[in-house]
Design an enzyme around this catalytic site. Structure first.
Site, PDB file in Angstrom:
ATOM      1  N   HIS A 127      20.138   3.638  51.628  1.00 21.36           N
ATOM      2  CA  HIS A 127      20.909   3.284  52.820  1.00 21.36           C
ATOM      3  C   HIS A 127      22.387   3.405  52.461  1.00 21.36           C
ATOM      4  CE1 HIS A 127      17.523   1.016  54.862  1.00 21.36           C
ATOM      5  NE2 HIS A 127      17.092   1.022  53.620  1.00 21.36           N
ATOM      6  N   HIS A 182      14.498   6.300  49.546  1.00 22.48           N
ATOM      7  CA  HIS A 182      15.705   6.541  50.349  1.00 22.48           C
ATOM      8  C   HIS A 182      16.794   5.563  49.947  1.00 22.48           C
ATOM      9  CE1 HIS A 182      13.167   3.629  52.493  1.00 22.48           C
ATOM     10  NE2 HIS A 182      14.295   3.044  52.883  1.00 22.48           N
ATOM     11  N   ASP A 195      20.298   5.958  60.603  1.00 22.37           N
ATOM     12  CA  ASP A 195      19.207   4.995  60.728  1.00 22.37           C
ATOM     13  C   ASP A 195      19.001   4.669  62.212  1.00 22.37           C
ATOM     14  OD1 ASP A 195      17.875   2.711  58.568  1.00 22.37           O
ATOM     15  OD2 ASP A 195      17.784   2.307  60.728  1.00 22.37           O
ATOM     16  N   HIS A 246       8.932   6.414  51.273  1.00 21.85           N
ATOM     17  CA  HIS A 246       9.504   7.709  50.877  1.00 21.85           C
ATOM     18  C   HIS A 246      10.901   7.328  50.422  1.00 21.85           C
ATOM     19  CE1 HIS A 246      10.230  12.225  51.774  1.00 21.85           C
ATOM     20  NE2 HIS A 246      11.344  11.756  51.217  1.00 21.85           N
ATOM     21  N   CYS A 291       8.868  12.361  55.952  1.00 22.91           N
ATOM     22  CA  CYS A 291       8.413  13.749  55.807  1.00 22.91           C
ATOM     23  C   CYS A 291       8.363  14.437  57.180  1.00 22.91           C
ATOM     24  CB  CYS A 291       7.054  13.807  55.122  1.00 22.91           C
ATOM     25  SG  CYS A 291       7.134  13.562  53.332  1.00 22.91           S
ATOM     26  N   HIS A 319       8.469  14.266  48.654  1.00 26.11           N
ATOM     27  CA  HIS A 319       7.944  12.922  48.908  1.00 26.11           C
ATOM     28  C   HIS A 319       7.790  12.175  47.584  1.00 26.11           C
ATOM     29  CE1 HIS A 319       5.780   9.763  51.093  1.00 26.11           C
ATOM     30  NE2 HIS A 319       5.080   9.658  49.972  1.00 26.11           N
TER      31      HIS A 319
HETATM   32  P1  5GP Z   1      13.485   0.220  54.145  1.00 23.19           P
HETATM   33  O1  5GP Z   1      13.271  -1.213  54.541  1.00 23.19           O
HETATM   34  O2  5GP Z   1      12.183   0.944  53.879  1.00 23.19           O
HETATM   35  O3  5GP Z   1      14.477   0.359  53.018  1.00 23.19           O
HETATM   36  O4  5GP Z   1      14.207   0.886  55.368  1.00 23.19           O
HETATM   37  C1  5GP Z   1      13.653   1.854  56.200  1.00 23.19           C
HETATM   38  C2  5GP Z   1      14.702   2.201  57.240  1.00 23.19           C
HETATM   39  O5  5GP Z   1      14.236   3.314  57.970  1.00 23.19           O
HETATM   40  C3  5GP Z   1      14.999   1.084  58.239  1.00 23.19           C
HETATM   41  O6  5GP Z   1      16.385   0.746  58.181  1.00 23.19           O
HETATM   42  C4  5GP Z   1      14.592   1.695  59.585  1.00 23.19           C
HETATM   43  O7  5GP Z   1      15.469   1.319  60.626  1.00 23.19           O
HETATM   44  C5  5GP Z   1      14.631   3.187  59.307  1.00 23.19           C
HETATM   45  N1  5GP Z   1      13.701   3.971  60.091  1.00 23.19           N
HETATM   46  C6  5GP Z   1      12.366   3.718  60.229  1.00 23.19           C
HETATM   47  N2  5GP Z   1      11.789   4.668  60.993  1.00 23.19           N
HETATM   48  C7  5GP Z   1      12.785   5.527  61.344  1.00 23.19           C
HETATM   49  C8  5GP Z   1      12.804   6.694  62.155  1.00 23.19           C
HETATM   50  O8  5GP Z   1      11.786   7.164  62.685  1.00 23.19           O
HETATM   51  N3  5GP Z   1      14.006   7.321  62.301  1.00 23.19           N
HETATM   52  C9  5GP Z   1      15.142   6.852  61.706  1.00 23.19           C
HETATM   53  N4  5GP Z   1      16.265   7.564  61.925  1.00 23.19           N
HETATM   54  N5  5GP Z   1      15.143   5.747  60.940  1.00 23.19           N
HETATM   55  C10 5GP Z   1      13.984   5.080  60.770  1.00 23.19           C
HETATM   56 ZN    ZN Z   2       7.522  11.374  52.768  1.00 21.02          ZN
END
Ligand code: 5GP
Ligand code: ZN
Length: 113
Positions: A101, A99, A30, A97, A7, A46
């Site tokens: 990849h 998402h 990422d 939140h 957010c 969100h």
């Molecule tokens: P999850 O494990 O929740 O599916 O993945 C979260 C992803 O968010 C991770 O791949 C991590 O590298 C990425 N990430 C976390 N914080 C940030 C941030 O502040 N900026 C960016 N660009 N990516 C983030």
């Molecule tokens: Zn959020």
């Protein structure tokens, strides 16, 4: 939502390398890429996890997939990419939140770990 890192990116309170944005969806690189191309696609609303998608917000996930297709075309990813979403702790979700990849830029193994 307060204290949600994504957010904060949407609200431009913290920087990100944004590659796509419209009224409902944002995509950015990422910060810790797992593949040569590693983007995150998020709804601007969100929604904590995929288990919180419902009749009210499901249209945003359609918008998100449309954005994925557009970015994939623009980035010429015809050779292939993977779209994956981690839901809750066993899948390794860290940011609550919702998402996707987008992983690309090298051959990917299947099944994932
Ligand atoms: P999850 O494990 O929740 O599916 O993945 C979260 C992803 O968010 C991770 O791949 C991590 O590298 C990425 N990430 C976390 N914080 C940030 C941030 O502040 N900026 C960016 N660009 N990516 C983030
Ligand atoms: Zn959020």
């Amino acid at each position: 939502m307060k204290d949600c890192i994504f957010c904060k990116i949407i609200n431009k309170e913290i920087p990100a390398d944004i590659v796509y944005e419209d009224g409902n969806v944002m995509a950015f690189k990422d910060v810790n890429p797992a593949t040569p191309i590693h983007l995150l696609f998020i709804p601007k609303k969100h929604i904590p996890t995929l288990m919180d998608v419902d009749g009210e917000n499901a249209h945003l996930m359609g918008d998100l997939h449309r954005a994925v297709a557009q970015v994939a075309r623009e980035m010429e990813l015809e050779s292939g990419f993977r779209l994956v979403s981690n839901c809750n702790k066993d899948a390794g979700q860290i940011v609550f939140h919702v998402h996707y990849h987008l992983l690309a830029g090298r051959p990917l193994q299947w099944p994932p770990g």
